[in-house]
Design a protein around this motif. Structure first.
Motif, PDB file in Angstrom:
ATOM      1  N   ALA A  10       0.616  -0.968   0.679  1.00 19.52           N
ATOM      2  CA  ALA A  10       0.066  -0.577   0.051  1.00 19.52           C
ATOM      3  C   ALA A  10       0.804   0.997   0.308  1.00 19.52           C
ATOM      4  O   ALA A  10       0.565   2.042  -0.543  1.00 19.52           O
ATOM      5  N   HIS A  11       1.985   1.678   0.572  1.00 18.85           N
ATOM      6  CA  HIS A  11       2.642   2.856   0.864  1.00 18.85           C
ATOM      7  C   HIS A  11       4.426   2.011  -0.099  1.00 18.85           C
ATOM      8  O   HIS A  11       4.995   2.675   0.087  1.00 18.85           O
ATOM      9  N   ALA A  12       4.895   1.823  -1.164  1.00 22.99           N
ATOM     10  CA  ALA A  12       5.674   1.328  -1.404  1.00 22.99           C
ATOM     11  C   ALA A  12       5.831   2.784  -2.407  1.00 22.99           C
ATOM     12  O   ALA A  12       7.664   2.813  -2.030  1.00 22.99           O
ATOM     13  N   VAL A  13       5.703   3.201  -2.972  1.00 21.84           N
ATOM     14  CA  VAL A  13       5.937   4.602  -4.155  1.00 21.84           C
ATOM     15  C   VAL A  13       6.578   5.484  -2.247  1.00 21.84           C
ATOM     16  O   VAL A  13       7.354   5.748  -2.915  1.00 21.84           O
ATOM     17  N   GLU A  14       5.525   5.239  -1.271  1.00 23.02           N
ATOM     18  CA  GLU A  14       5.912   6.804  -0.658  1.00 23.02           C
ATOM     19  C   GLU A  14       7.101   6.345   0.248  1.00 23.02           C
ATOM     20  O   GLU A  14       8.065   7.138   0.579  1.00 23.02           O
ATOM     21  N   LEU A  15       7.298   4.924   0.334  1.00 22.09           N
ATOM     22  CA  LEU A  15       8.512   4.240   1.633  1.00 22.09           C
ATOM     23  C   LEU A  15       9.522   4.408   0.470  1.00 22.09           C
ATOM     24  O   LEU A  15      10.457   4.986   0.781  1.00 22.09           O
ATOM     25  N   GLY A  16       9.714   4.010  -1.407  1.00 23.35           N
ATOM     26  CA  GLY A  16      10.899   4.623  -2.344  1.00 23.35           C
ATOM     27  C   GLY A  16      11.171   5.775  -1.968  1.00 23.35           C
ATOM     28  O   GLY A  16      12.337   6.251  -2.087  1.00 23.35           O
ATOM     29  N   THR A  17      10.628   6.561  -2.219  1.00 25.82           N
ATOM     30  CA  THR A  17      10.736   8.336  -2.396  1.00 25.82           C
ATOM     31  C   THR A  17      11.678   8.769  -0.713  1.00 25.82           C
ATOM     32  O   THR A  17      12.809   8.968  -0.991  1.00 25.82           O
ATOM     33  N   ARG A  18      10.909   8.228   0.220  1.00 25.80           N
ATOM     34  CA  ARG A  18      11.645   8.265   1.502  1.00 25.80           C
ATOM     35  C   ARG A  18      13.471   8.045   1.194  1.00 25.80           C
ATOM     36  O   ARG A  18      14.094   8.788   1.616  1.00 25.80           O
ATOM     37  N   ILE A  19      13.017   6.486   1.434  1.00 28.06           N
ATOM     38  CA  ILE A  19      14.415   6.184   0.856  1.00 28.06           C
ATOM     39  C   ILE A  19      15.172   6.661   0.030  1.00 28.06           C
ATOM     40  O   ILE A  19      16.724   6.730   0.698  1.00 28.06           O
ATOM     41  N   LEU A  20      15.149   6.454  -1.041  1.00 31.94           N
ATOM     42  CA  LEU A  20      15.914   8.076  -2.002  1.00 31.94           C
ATOM     43  C   LEU A  20      15.928   8.922  -1.904  1.00 31.94           C
ATOM     44  O   LEU A  20      17.698   9.224  -2.247  1.00 31.94           O
ATOM     45  N   GLU A  21      15.058   9.966  -1.100  1.00 31.03           N
ATOM     46  CA  GLU A  21      15.730  11.121  -0.182  1.00 31.03           C
ATOM     47  C   GLU A  21      16.772  11.142   0.586  1.00 31.03           C
ATOM     48  O   GLU A  21      17.794  12.172   1.072  1.00 31.03           O
ATOM     49  N   THR A  22      16.595  10.325   1.675  1.00 28.91           N
ATOM     50  CA  THR A  22      17.581   9.995   2.760  1.00 28.91           C
ATOM     51  C   THR A  22      18.249   9.594   2.478  1.00 28.91           C
ATOM     52  O   THR A  22      19.941   9.899   2.530  1.00 28.91           O
ATOM     53  N   TYR A  23      18.921   8.335   1.735  1.00 33.53           N
ATOM     54  CA  TYR A  23      20.180   7.534   1.005  1.00 33.53           C
ATOM     55  C   TYR A  23      20.573   7.578   0.047  1.00 33.53           C
ATOM     56  O   TYR A  23      19.714   6.628  -0.305  1.00 33.53           O
ATOM     57  N   PRO A  24      20.497   8.922  -1.216  1.00 32.54           N
ATOM     58  CA  PRO A  24      20.607   9.032  -2.378  1.00 32.54           C
ATOM     59  C   PRO A  24      21.880   7.916  -2.883  1.00 32.54           C
ATOM     60  O   PRO A  24      23.484   7.439  -1.904  1.00 32.54           O
ATOM     61  N   PRO A  25      21.762   7.696  -3.911  1.00 28.39           N
ATOM     62  CA  PRO A  25      22.791   6.435  -4.359  1.00 28.39           C
ATOM     63  C   PRO A  25      24.335   6.994  -4.844  1.00 28.39           C
ATOM     64  O   PRO A  25      24.100   8.208  -5.094  1.00 28.39           O
ATOM     65  N   LEU A  26      25.782   6.569  -4.498  1.00 32.23           N
ATOM     66  CA  LEU A  26      26.824   7.027  -4.305  1.00 32.23           C
ATOM     67  C   LEU A  26      26.541   7.248  -6.344  1.00 32.23           C
ATOM     68  O   LEU A  26      27.547   7.815  -7.261  1.00 32.23           O
ATOM     69  N   GLN A  27      26.358   6.185  -6.911  1.00 30.03           N
ATOM     70  CA  GLN A  27      26.833   6.097  -8.323  1.00 30.03           C
ATOM     71  C   GLN A  27      24.488   6.083  -9.351  1.00 30.03           C
ATOM     72  O   GLN A  27      25.087   4.457  -9.134  1.00 30.03           O
ATOM     73  N   GLY A  28      24.940   6.624  -9.857  1.00 35.33           N
ATOM     74  CA  GLY A  28      23.539   6.469 -10.969  1.00 35.33           C
ATOM     75  C   GLY A  28      23.947   5.637 -12.464  1.00 35.33           C
ATOM     76  O   GLY A  28      24.763   5.363 -12.471  1.00 35.33           O
ATOM     77  N   THR A  29      23.352   5.018 -13.166  1.00 36.23           N
ATOM     78  CA  THR A  29      23.320   4.752 -14.343  1.00 36.23           C
ATOM     79  C   THR A  29      24.064   5.569 -15.389  1.00 36.23           C
ATOM     80  O   THR A  29      24.489   5.418 -16.042  1.00 36.23           O
TER      81      THR A  29
END
Length: 95
Positions: A10-29
């Protein structure tokens, strides 16, 4: 909600957005890979090149911040990649 799985669905989109804001990837594609990877004798696969570049960025960031305790797992990964995949002259180390 009956289970944790229902909550996550139910909350996958919100959780994914929050995780990416908190821990941005070091290397993007779409980020360029480290130029030193081209100097290796064996050509790295695209996913390997991204992983190596991300690990190198992590090590440089940790070294700059002098965070020694968190560097060791990444350092072990880098040593493994260097010795196992791209080592020349002699046998690779046995683990």
């Amino acid at each position: 909600m009956e289970s944790t799985f229902d909550y996550l669905r139910a909350h996958a989109v919100e959780l994914g957005t929050r995780i990416l804001e908190t821990y941005p990837p070091l290397q993007g594609t779409r980020d360029p890979v480290a130029p030193r990877i081209a100097t290796l004798l064996r050509k790295a696969l695209p996913a390997q090149a991204l992983a190596i570049t991300g690990t190198a960025k992590y090590l440089l960031k940790a070294k700059a911040a002098r965070i020694v305790a968190n560097v060791e797992p990444a350092r072990r990964t880098w040593r493994w990649a260097r010795s196992r995949c791209w080592r020349t002259g002699g046998q690779a180390q046995r683990w």
